[in-house]
Design a protein around this motif. Structure first.
Motif, mmCIF file in Angstrom:
data_model
loop_
_atom_site.group_PDB
_atom_site.id
_atom_site.type_symbol
_atom_site.label_atom_id
_atom_site.label_comp_id
_atom_site.label_asym_id
_atom_site.label_seq_id
_atom_site.Cartn_x
_atom_site.Cartn_y
_atom_site.Cartn_z
ATOM 1 N N GLY A 365 0.810 -1.206 0.000
ATOM 2 C CA GLY A 365 0.000 0.000 0.000
ATOM 3 C C GLY A 365 0.841 1.253 0.000
ATOM 4 O O GLY A 365 2.040 1.234 0.313
ATOM 5 N N ARG A 366 0.198 2.344 -0.382
ATOM 6 C CA ARG A 366 0.823 3.661 -0.374
ATOM 7 C C ARG A 366 -0.130 4.663 0.248
ATOM 8 O O ARG A 366 -1.350 4.475 0.216
ATOM 9 C CB ARG A 366 1.201 4.103 -1.792
ATOM 10 N N TYR A 367 0.447 5.713 0.810
ATOM 11 C CA TYR A 367 -0.352 6.778 1.405
ATOM 12 C C TYR A 367 0.134 8.109 0.873
ATOM 13 O O TYR A 367 1.337 8.412 0.915
ATOM 14 C CB TYR A 367 -0.229 6.756 2.934
ATOM 15 N N ASP A 368 -0.803 8.914 0.325
ATOM 16 C CA ASP A 368 -0.447 10.212 -0.248
ATOM 17 C C ASP A 368 -0.234 11.224 0.868
ATOM 18 O O ASP A 368 -1.193 11.700 1.478
ATOM 19 C CB ASP A 368 -1.562 10.698 -1.184
ATOM 20 N N PHE A 374 4.520 10.386 -1.545
ATOM 21 C CA PHE A 374 3.777 9.297 -0.930
ATOM 22 C C PHE A 374 4.712 8.394 -0.131
ATOM 23 O O PHE A 374 5.912 8.287 -0.418
ATOM 24 C CB PHE A 374 3.020 8.474 -1.987
ATOM 25 N N ALA A 375 4.146 7.749 0.885
ATOM 26 C CA ALA A 375 4.853 6.721 1.645
ATOM 27 C C ALA A 375 4.523 5.364 1.041
ATOM 28 O O ALA A 375 3.410 5.135 0.572
ATOM 29 C CB ALA A 375 4.440 6.769 3.112
ATOM 30 N N HIS A 376 5.493 4.459 1.057
ATOM 31 C CA HIS A 376 5.363 3.161 0.388
ATOM 32 C C HIS A 376 5.689 2.044 1.377
ATOM 33 O O HIS A 376 6.714 2.089 2.072
ATOM 34 C CB HIS A 376 6.328 3.111 -0.803
ATOM 35 N N LEU A 377 4.819 1.040 1.459
ATOM 36 C CA LEU A 377 5.060 -0.148 2.274
ATOM 37 C C LEU A 377 4.538 -1.347 1.498
ATOM 38 O O LEU A 377 3.341 -1.414 1.176
ATOM 39 C CB LEU A 377 4.349 -0.042 3.626
ATOM 40 N N ALA A 378 5.411 -2.300 1.178
ATOM 41 C CA ALA A 378 4.990 -3.435 0.361
ATOM 42 C C ALA A 378 5.836 -4.651 0.679
ATOM 43 O O ALA A 378 6.959 -4.548 1.194
ATOM 44 C CB ALA A 378 5.093 -3.094 -1.125
ATOM 45 N N TRP A 392 10.215 -0.540 2.792
ATOM 46 C CA TRP A 392 9.792 0.675 3.504
ATOM 47 C C TRP A 392 10.372 1.848 2.736
ATOM 48 O O TRP A 392 11.596 1.992 2.659
ATOM 49 C CB TRP A 392 10.324 0.684 4.933
ATOM 50 N N GLY A 393 9.526 2.679 2.136
ATOM 51 C CA GLY A 393 10.095 3.700 1.277
ATOM 52 C C GLY A 393 9.268 4.954 1.141
ATOM 53 O O GLY A 393 8.212 5.119 1.765
ATOM 54 N N VAL A 394 9.765 5.836 0.291
ATOM 55 C CA VAL A 394 9.104 7.099 -0.006
ATOM 56 C C VAL A 394 9.229 7.350 -1.501
ATOM 57 O O VAL A 394 10.219 6.950 -2.137
ATOM 58 C CB VAL A 394 9.728 8.254 0.805
ATOM 59 N N GLY A 395 8.199 7.978 -2.082
ATOM 60 C CA GLY A 395 8.201 8.199 -3.521
ATOM 61 C C GLY A 395 7.750 9.583 -3.905
ATOM 62 O O GLY A 395 7.213 10.345 -3.094
ATOM 63 N N PHE A 396 7.976 9.897 -5.176
ATOM 64 C CA PHE A 396 7.606 11.200 -5.740
ATOM 65 C C PHE A 396 6.877 10.957 -7.050
ATOM 66 O O PHE A 396 7.319 10.163 -7.882
ATOM 67 C CB PHE A 396 8.855 12.052 -5.982
#
Length: 405
Positions: A365-368, A374-378, A392-396
């Motif tokens: 899942g991701r959270y805006d 957004f935050a990324h967890l998968a 555990w990450g972060v995206g643009f």
């Protein structure tokens, strides 16, 4: 092929095709997340009872538990999405909230434990009728009270290596109205516990069964000046609000994310202090085909430190770092629920990777956080859906020009 150049080339292509304008906020579902704060919140409490059995892990020593049944109790507090926010309409006016789960494995004195969990849930209808509906119910959270594998204190429990694990449950159920304040439910369920290979062994614990429940609707409350909440003297069930949403025009989206994590040995379960670093860099192009979903394609670059165990027999003098990296390409689908996104991807590595199979999957899942970040967890898995590592990450992200504008 130079895979770093492939990643950079895809990212450069995305940037060349961007046009971020004032409509980007609309692209972030602003037209489906408006909230009229004059509407009250519709709050409910719910109790569910589970009953069922275990899928076998194949672990000797767990037959006493797995050949027996389990029971569980859920306590939930949630909100009815009756249209206070426009996205409620897109999902058929769902319910969502938080819950507490407590399971009992029989016999109660066993080497696996009797897990509890704290989780969030989302419940939406497949089909709604006059006084009942056919629904799906999703829950995810953190489980505890397991007796994890320990080479000294719990050596026979080689199914799951940690006391704390991820909790995931899926059910299909019928919901029906009992009275002005009460709803009932009955359905079939699947529940999964695992730790994403942050500790081995990690065969997971899987349950199947049925559930029944009852839901009680409290009076809706309207916010007043000074923070005082006054109950409304009316039927406790708010009527669904319908919106005439503007026509949707598909558009392109471009994003990249980086993530890190750790994994343990897939083979040496006794050395519980041996950890390997993991990392991912991905670049994606996605097409928003509706306000709820998008499909896309992307390129991954993985780093998995635990691959030294796969190659150490071939390189007795030391595994080169190049063997710990590998690229892949994936296709994806994403389900968007307000600021949350449920991500499912299937990919293939672009080179042979020892011990990882011919394909991989990513579920998470991701959270805006903002319209662009957004935050990324998968969970990334190799072929066969056995956990590889957690990202555990972060995206643009940025958005392309929308069609028809």
């Amino acid at each position: 092929m130079n895979y770093n150049k492939l990643l950079l080339g895809l990212l450069f292509f995305c940037v060349l095709h961007l046009k971020c304008n004032a409509q980007s906020l609309e692209f972030l579902k602003a037209d489906t997340t408006d909230s009229n704060k004059t509407y009250p919140r519709q709050i409910f409490g719910q109790t569910k009872i589970h009953f069922g059995g275990h899928f076998s892990t194949g672990v000797d020593g767990l037959e006493e538990v797995e050949n027996n049944y389990f029971s569980a109790l859920e306590l939930r507090v949630g909100w009815k999405g009756y249209g206070r926010k426009k996205w409620h309409q897109l999902f058929g006016y769902p319910t969502y909230g938080f819950g507490l789960y407590q399971a009992t494995f029989f016999p109660e004195a066993n080497i696996l434990g009797n897990p509890s969990a704290l989780y969030g849930f989302f419940n939406g209808p497949f089909k709604t009728y006059n006084k009942w509906s056919l629904n799906y119910d999703l829950g995810a959270g953190l489980a505890y009270d397991f007796f994890g594998y320990d080479p000294k204190n719990n050596p026979d429990q080689t199914a799951i290596g940690s006391d704390f694990n991820f909790y995931l449950t899926v059910s299909v159920e019928g919901n029906f109205k009992i009275s002005r304040r009460l709803d009932g439910s009955a359905g079939l369920l699947f529940t999964h516990f695992s730790n994403g290979r942050t500790r081995t062994p990690n065969k997971g614990v899987n349950l199947y069964g049925a559930n029944i429940g009852v839901k009680y609707y409290f009076n809706p409350y309207i916010p007043k000046k000074g923070g005082v909440y006054i109950p409304k003297d009316k039927d406790p069930r708010e009527k669904n609000i319908h919106y005439d949403l503007p026509e949707f025009h598909p558009f392109w989206e471009y994003y990249t994310f980086v993530s890190g994590g750790v994994s343990t040995s897939p083979y040496n379960i006794e050395d519980q202090n041996k950890y390997y670093g993991t990392a991912t860099w991905a670049v994606d192009v996605a097409r928003n085909y509706s306000r709820k979903g998008k499909y896309g394609i992307g390129v991954d670059l993985f780093y998995d430190g635990s691959l030294v165990e796969e190659y150490q027999s071939q390189y007795p003098n030391g595994v080169p770092n190049s063997k710990l990296f590998y690229p892949g390409i994936h296709v994806s689908h994403e389900l968007m629920i307000h600021r949350f996104t449920v991500v499912t991807q299937v990919g293939v590595p672009l080179m042979n990777v020892e011990g990882r199979g011919g394909w991989y999957a990513r579920v998470g899942g991701r959270y805006d956080v903002t319209k662009n970040i957004f935050a990324h967890l998968a969970l990334k898995t190799p072929g066969g859906f056995i956990a590889d590592f957690i990202e555990w990450g972060v995206g643009f992200r940025m958005y392309g020009k929308r069609n028809g504008i």
